[in-house]
Design an enzyme around this catalytic site. Structure first.
Site, short mmCIF file in Angstrom:
data_model
loop_
_atom_site.label_atom_id
_atom_site.label_comp_id
_atom_site.label_asym_id
_atom_site.label_seq_id
_atom_site.Cartn_x
_atom_site.Cartn_y
_atom_site.Cartn_z
N HIS A 268 0.88 -1.19 0.00
CA HIS A 268 0.00 0.00 0.00
C HIS A 268 0.91 1.23 0.00
CE1 HIS A 268 -3.49 2.39 0.57
NE2 HIS A 268 -3.78 2.15 1.83
N HIS A 307 -2.28 -2.06 -9.71
CA HIS A 307 -3.27 -1.48 -8.81
C HIS A 307 -4.52 -2.33 -8.85
CE1 HIS A 307 -5.81 1.52 -6.87
NE2 HIS A 307 -4.70 2.07 -6.46
N ASP A 363 2.76 5.65 -6.52
CA ASP A 363 4.01 5.53 -5.78
C ASP A 363 5.24 5.42 -6.66
OD1 ASP A 363 2.97 5.66 -3.20
OD2 ASP A 363 2.32 3.57 -3.28
N1 ACO Z 1 5.00 -6.62 -10.42
C1 ACO Z 1 4.89 -7.80 -11.07
N2 ACO Z 1 3.73 -8.49 -11.22
C2 ACO Z 1 2.64 -7.94 -10.66
C3 ACO Z 1 2.68 -6.70 -9.97
C4 ACO Z 1 3.92 -6.04 -9.87
N3 ACO Z 1 4.01 -4.86 -9.23
N4 ACO Z 1 1.44 -6.40 -9.52
C5 ACO Z 1 0.64 -7.42 -9.91
N5 ACO Z 1 1.38 -8.35 -10.61
C6 ACO Z 1 0.87 -9.57 -11.23
C7 ACO Z 1 0.55 -10.61 -10.16
O1 ACO Z 1 1.67 -11.43 -9.91
C8 ACO Z 1 -0.59 -11.35 -10.83
O2 ACO Z 1 -0.03 -12.20 -11.82
P1 ACO Z 1 -0.68 -13.66 -12.09
O3 ACO Z 1 -2.05 -13.38 -12.61
O4 ACO Z 1 0.24 -14.30 -13.05
O5 ACO Z 1 -0.71 -14.34 -10.75
C9 ACO Z 1 -1.36 -10.26 -11.56
O6 ACO Z 1 -0.37 -9.25 -11.85
C10 ACO Z 1 -2.50 -9.66 -10.76
O7 ACO Z 1 -1.98 -9.15 -9.54
P2 ACO Z 1 -2.69 -9.26 -8.13
O8 ACO Z 1 -1.62 -9.35 -7.07
O9 ACO Z 1 -3.73 -10.32 -8.16
O10 ACO Z 1 -3.43 -7.85 -8.07
P3 ACO Z 1 -4.02 -7.17 -6.77
O11 ACO Z 1 -5.10 -6.29 -7.23
O12 ACO Z 1 -4.33 -8.17 -5.73
O13 ACO Z 1 -2.78 -6.31 -6.20
C11 ACO Z 1 -1.25 -4.58 -5.85
C12 ACO Z 1 -2.61 -4.97 -6.43
C13 ACO Z 1 -1.13 -5.04 -4.38
C14 ACO Z 1 -1.12 -3.06 -5.87
C15 ACO Z 1 -0.15 -5.24 -6.69
O14 ACO Z 1 -0.23 -4.77 -8.02
C16 ACO Z 1 1.25 -4.96 -6.14
O15 ACO Z 1 1.69 -5.69 -5.25
N6 ACO Z 1 1.99 -3.91 -6.64
C17 ACO Z 1 3.27 -3.57 -6.11
C18 ACO Z 1 3.13 -2.79 -4.82
C19 ACO Z 1 2.62 -1.39 -5.04
O16 ACO Z 1 3.10 -0.66 -5.91
N7 ACO Z 1 1.67 -0.98 -4.20
C20 ACO Z 1 1.09 0.37 -4.24
C21 ACO Z 1 -0.31 0.34 -4.74
S1 ACO Z 1 -0.95 1.96 -4.87
C22 ACO Z 1 -1.30 2.38 -3.28
O17 ACO Z 1 -1.64 1.59 -2.47
C23 ACO Z 1 -1.17 3.73 -2.93
#
Ligand code: ACO
Length: 437
Positions: A268, A307, A363
């Site tokens: 987050h 996201h 971010d």
């Molecule tokens: N890098 C690589 N792969 C990713 C990333 C990433 N940053 N984010 C998602 N994916 C992939 C996942 O591995 C998944 O792949 P799969 O379908 O092969 O398993 C797919 O994309 C879907 O991702 P989920 O984790 O299911 O998406 P979710 O909606 O649950 O998560 C989140 C969203 C937590 C923001 C995620 O994208 C993430 O961890 N990003 C990195 C951390 C980040 O930047 N957080 C800030 C968010 S903005 C905020 O809170 C202010």
């Protein structure tokens, strides 16, 4: 016009049900009538992480994640970032409309009046170790404010609520700046009521022996814009915590502290700090392709990407890129920007990211600006918490005024043991012969 209803046939009983649809949603409680018999509890929905569940109705923030749209109270974020100050936007988010000139003057005066913290709260900060993480210090100190303002527990009194809202918005930058000064061993700087919200924050952070701190106007405005972009984002993880804790009628300081704790996580608000660590680890532009291979093979996450709601470019990231150019005109260009731009270039063309609709989020670029402005990475999430306090409080007030809201208490699908008899300690682990019948 087609009927706004859902017809359900339960194959177990061959019974049919008609469930009304309002605003594109059905009420989960309408499913409870779907039973196999009188002893059946009724149908529930199973939705870990709220992937498809609306927990409230809200009139504050609108997001269209597919189109990359963000609006506060109907106003596009781009217009607010260009034309408003942060406190003007805070007023809009909290009270529903942009303030008139006299309303804004009064509001700014009220917030400014509440920037001081009690000396005992200052002493409380002294107790932290020099290397304590600023988010831990912030969350704990905000929780401690609850002890300084015991009347805050009267959450159904609108006047007292408004007082706590002003206190929290006023005091957040002060506590944030003090956590920073504490970690450096510097004396605390008292708020300067002649400065704007962001200039005063910069003064409390960086003023040394000079009689009055003079913030660079370009940097102060950039910080103000960043605060506007972070002010609210509908039902994100920390806001959901604010509403959930607030639903038990806990006071707003404790609820805000809980929301700040949720924000601190790397998935987050903590992601901005992680982005900087990632850029440091990559080191140079030529190492980007090798890093991306590790991301694609699942060894790493590309921090600042992806996201839950945006399946398009996060509109806040676009504005931040624009603000970065202004900041770099003052501070000089950061070498990290080249690495970030290369990561983004590859990601936007690569099948792995395109297929999963992964774009830069708020971010991804914010940390680069913050670092160029002189902030240390461990305080980045604190910079997020200051403006998000406005969104948390607006959502908390909305929740308290919503007659449909009750204490937040999800159901579960139980997967544990069926009933079994207690086993005395001496008999546990001893194999018991099955009686011969
Ligand atoms: N890098 C690589 N792969 C990713 C990333 C990433 N940053 N984010 C998602 N994916 C992939 C996942 O591995 C998944 O792949 P799969 O379908 O092969 O398993 C797919 O994309 C879907 O991702 P989920 O984790 O299911 O998406 P979710 O909606 O649950 O998560 C989140 C969203 C937590 C923001 C995620 O994208 C993430 O961890 N990003 C990195 C951390 C980040 O930047 N957080 C800030 C968010 S903005 C905020 O809170 C202010």
């Amino acid at each position: 016009m087609p009927k706004e209803a859902l017809s359900i046939l339960d194959e177990r009983t061959h019974a049919t049900y008609e469930i009304p649809i309002h605003n594109g949603a059905i009420r989960a409680m309408d499913l409870r009538q779907i039973k196999t018999g009188p002893d059946d509890f009724g149908l529930m929905t199973y939705d870990p992480a709220f992937m498809n569940t609306a927990s409230c109705r809200s009139a504050i923030t609108f997001i269209d994640g597919d189109k990359g749209i963000l609006r506060y109270r109907g106003y596009p974020i781009e217009q607010l970032a260009e034309r408003c100050t942060f406190l003007e936007v805070a007023y809009l988010i909290l009270f529903g409309d942009l303030p008139t000139a006299p309303q804004l003057k009064e509001w700014v005066g009220q917030i400014t009046h509440h920037t001081m913290i009690h000396e005992t709260t200052k002493k409380f900060l002294e107790g932290f170790r020099y290397d304590a993480h600023p988010m831990g210090m912030l969350a704990s100190t905000v929780a401690a404010l609850s002890t300084a303002y015991p009347e805050s527990r009267h959450v159904h009194d609108p006047e007292l609520r408004r007082l706590q809202i002003m206190r929290l918005i006023g005091k957040m930058p002060t506590i944030a700046a003090y956590t920073y000064r504490h970690s450096l061993g510097y004396p605390y700087v008292y708020p300067d009521n002649e400065l704007s919200y962001t200039e005063n924050f910069m003064s409390m952070l960086w003023k040394m022996a000079e009689p009055k701190y003079a913030a660079d106007p370009v940097l102060a405005r950039a910080l103000d814009i960043l605060f506007i972009l972070h002010a609210d984002h509908e039902q994100n993880c920390s806001t959901n915590v604010m509403r959930s804790v607030g639903s038990s009628h806990a006071d707003p300081y404790l609820a805000t502290a809980a929301a700040a704790a949720a924000l601190s996580g790397p998935l987050h608000g903590g992601a901005n700090e992680e982005v900087l660590r990632m850029l440091d680890e990559i080191g140079s532009k030529d190492k980007v392709p090798a890093y991306m291979e590790k991301v694609k093979s699942g060894q790493l996450k590309l921090m600042g990407f992806g996201h839950r709601v945006y399946k398009n470019y996060d509109p806040r990231a676009l504005i931040i890129k624009w603000a970065a150019d202004k900041v770099f005109e003052v501070t000089g260009r950061s070498a990290k920007l080249d690495i970030a731009l290369e990561l983004e270039r590859i990601a936007l063309e690569d099948d792995y990211f395109v297929k999963r609709k992964l774009y830069p989020n708020v971010d991804f670029y914010s940390g680069i600006i913050y670092q160029a402005m002189g902030f240390r990475p461990d305080i980045f999430t604190v910079l997020f918490a200051i403006p998000r306090t406005v969104g948390w409080l607006a959502q908390w007030e909305e929740m308290l005024g919503d007659s449909e809201q009750k204490i937040a208490r999800p159901r579960q699908v139980y997967t544990g043991q069926a009933v079994r008899d207690f086993m005395p300690l001496e008999k546990r682990g001893v194999e018991i012969a099955t009686p011969v019948v």
